[in-house]
Scaffold this active site. Structure first.
Site, PDB file in Angstrom:
ATOM      1  N   ASP A  29       0.879  -0.914   0.002  1.00 12.57           N
ATOM      2  CA  ASP A  29      -0.030  -0.022   0.285  1.00 12.57           C
ATOM      3  C   ASP A  29       1.375   0.781   0.176  1.00 12.57           C
ATOM      4  O   ASP A  29       2.216   1.660   0.910  1.00 12.57           O
ATOM      5  CB  ASP A  29      -1.010  -0.020   1.457  1.00 12.57           C
ATOM      6  CG  ASP A  29      -1.646   0.692   1.170  1.00 12.57           C
ATOM      7  OD1 ASP A  29      -1.914   2.516   1.392  1.00 12.57           O
ATOM      8  OD2 ASP A  29      -3.122   0.660   1.010  1.00 12.57           O
ATOM      9  N   ILE A  30       0.262   2.317  -1.103  1.00 13.64           N
ATOM     10  CA  ILE A  30       1.250   4.102  -0.776  1.00 13.64           C
ATOM     11  C   ILE A  30       1.648   3.776   0.013  1.00 13.64           C
ATOM     12  O   ILE A  30       2.057   5.410   0.397  1.00 13.64           O
ATOM     13  CB  ILE A  30       1.150   3.896  -2.431  1.00 13.64           C
ATOM     14  CG1 ILE A  30      -0.400   5.181  -2.074  1.00 13.64           C
ATOM     15  CG2 ILE A  30       2.009   3.207  -3.360  1.00 13.64           C
ATOM     16  CD1 ILE A  30      -0.332   5.868  -3.190  1.00 13.64           C
ATOM     17  N   ASN A  85     -13.003  -2.678   2.931  1.00 18.74           N
ATOM     18  CA  ASN A  85     -14.028  -2.162   3.105  1.00 18.74           C
ATOM     19  C   ASN A  85     -14.951  -1.835   2.074  1.00 18.74           C
ATOM     20  O   ASN A  85     -14.162  -2.057   0.676  1.00 18.74           O
ATOM     21  CB  ASN A  85     -12.842  -0.712   2.863  1.00 18.74           C
ATOM     22  CG  ASN A  85     -12.262  -0.311   4.068  1.00 18.74           C
ATOM     23  OD1 ASN A  85     -12.373  -1.333   5.215  1.00 18.74           O
ATOM     24  ND2 ASN A  85     -10.760   0.167   3.622  1.00 18.74           N
ATOM     25  N   GLY A  91     -15.190   3.247   4.021  1.00 20.69           N
ATOM     26  CA  GLY A  91     -13.995   3.744   3.680  1.00 20.69           C
ATOM     27  C   GLY A  91     -12.635   3.290   2.296  1.00 20.69           C
ATOM     28  O   GLY A  91     -11.860   3.374   1.872  1.00 20.69           O
ATOM     29  N   GLN A  92     -13.981   2.972   1.814  1.00 21.64           N
ATOM     30  CA  GLN A  92     -13.909   2.187   0.595  1.00 21.64           C
ATOM     31  C   GLN A  92     -13.884   3.387  -0.873  1.00 21.64           C
ATOM     32  O   GLN A  92     -14.166   4.113  -1.106  1.00 21.64           O
ATOM     33  CB  GLN A  92     -14.574   1.083  -1.254  1.00 21.64           C
ATOM     34  CG  GLN A  92     -13.995   0.934  -1.784  1.00 21.64           C
ATOM     35  CD  GLN A  92     -14.627  -0.178  -2.730  1.00 21.64           C
ATOM     36  OE1 GLN A  92     -15.790  -0.954  -1.518  1.00 21.64           O
ATOM     37  NE2 GLN A  92     -14.287  -1.270  -3.487  1.00 21.64           N
ATOM     38  N   HIS A  98     -10.348  -5.671  -3.077  1.00 21.71           N
ATOM     39  CA  HIS A  98      -8.865  -5.679  -2.724  1.00 21.71           C
ATOM     40  C   HIS A  98      -8.576  -6.044  -0.797  1.00 21.71           C
ATOM     41  O   HIS A  98      -9.301  -5.299  -0.071  1.00 21.71           O
ATOM     42  CB  HIS A  98      -8.335  -4.639  -1.906  1.00 21.71           C
ATOM     43  CG  HIS A  98      -9.039  -3.325  -2.287  1.00 21.71           C
ATOM     44  ND1 HIS A  98      -9.858  -2.017  -2.823  1.00 21.71           N
ATOM     45  CD2 HIS A  98      -8.271  -2.472  -0.941  1.00 21.71           C
ATOM     46  CE1 HIS A  98      -9.832  -1.384  -2.043  1.00 21.71           C
ATOM     47  NE2 HIS A  98      -8.940  -1.097  -1.455  1.00 21.71           N
ATOM     48  N   HIS A 100      -7.149  -5.435   2.114  1.00 26.95           N
ATOM     49  CA  HIS A 100      -5.416  -5.281   3.119  1.00 26.95           C
ATOM     50  C   HIS A 100      -5.158  -5.942   4.534  1.00 26.95           C
ATOM     51  O   HIS A 100      -6.472  -6.499   4.760  1.00 26.95           O
ATOM     52  CB  HIS A 100      -6.830  -3.972   4.312  1.00 26.95           C
ATOM     53  CG  HIS A 100      -7.030  -3.019   3.527  1.00 26.95           C
ATOM     54  ND1 HIS A 100      -5.899  -1.897   3.370  1.00 26.95           N
ATOM     55  CD2 HIS A 100      -7.898  -2.585   2.701  1.00 26.95           C
ATOM     56  CE1 HIS A 100      -6.625  -0.983   2.258  1.00 26.95           C
ATOM     57  NE2 HIS A 100      -7.683  -1.367   2.193  1.00 26.95           N
TER      58      HIS A 100
END
Length: 112
Positions: A29-30, A85, A91-92, A98, A100
């Protein structure tokens, strides 16, 4: 389609890829929320977790890859969290399903 994750899958947008299978891609994740924060995504565009019900093989592979990421990142024994999410209220922000994979620090709930 203007989907960030589809662009990562195609190689149009760079990512730090950790694992790849026929159906999935795992990358860092960035904007990590934990020392280990890896996203595991399906290669087929699916808008959210609920829609993965139509892709049971892909959902199973996402779960297996999340576990493999946890092992590879050294958090399988200490504990990790897998979060999907679904929808803006949860919070998507990228509307491509995806998972996390989070670990590397205490994730007890409630915090304390």
């Amino acid at each position: 389609m203007d989907c960030l994750f589809c662009k990562i899958i195609s190689g149009e947008v760079p990512a730090q890829v950790l694992r790849e299978t026929e159906r999935t891609l795992a990358f860092r994740d960035i904007n990590p929320q934990a020392p280990v924060h890896v996203l595991v995504i399906p290669k087929v565009h699916v808008p959210n977790f609920a829609a993965l019900a139509e892709h049971p093989e892909t959902l199973a592979e996402l779960a297996a890859e999340a576990a493999e990421v946890a092992k590879a990142e050294g958090v399988a024994e200490s504990g990790y969290r897998v979060v999907f999410n679904t929808g803006t209220g949860a919070g998507q922000t990228v509307f491509h399903a995806h998972a996390h994979v989070l670990g590397g620090r205490g994730l007890n709930w409630p915090p304390g």
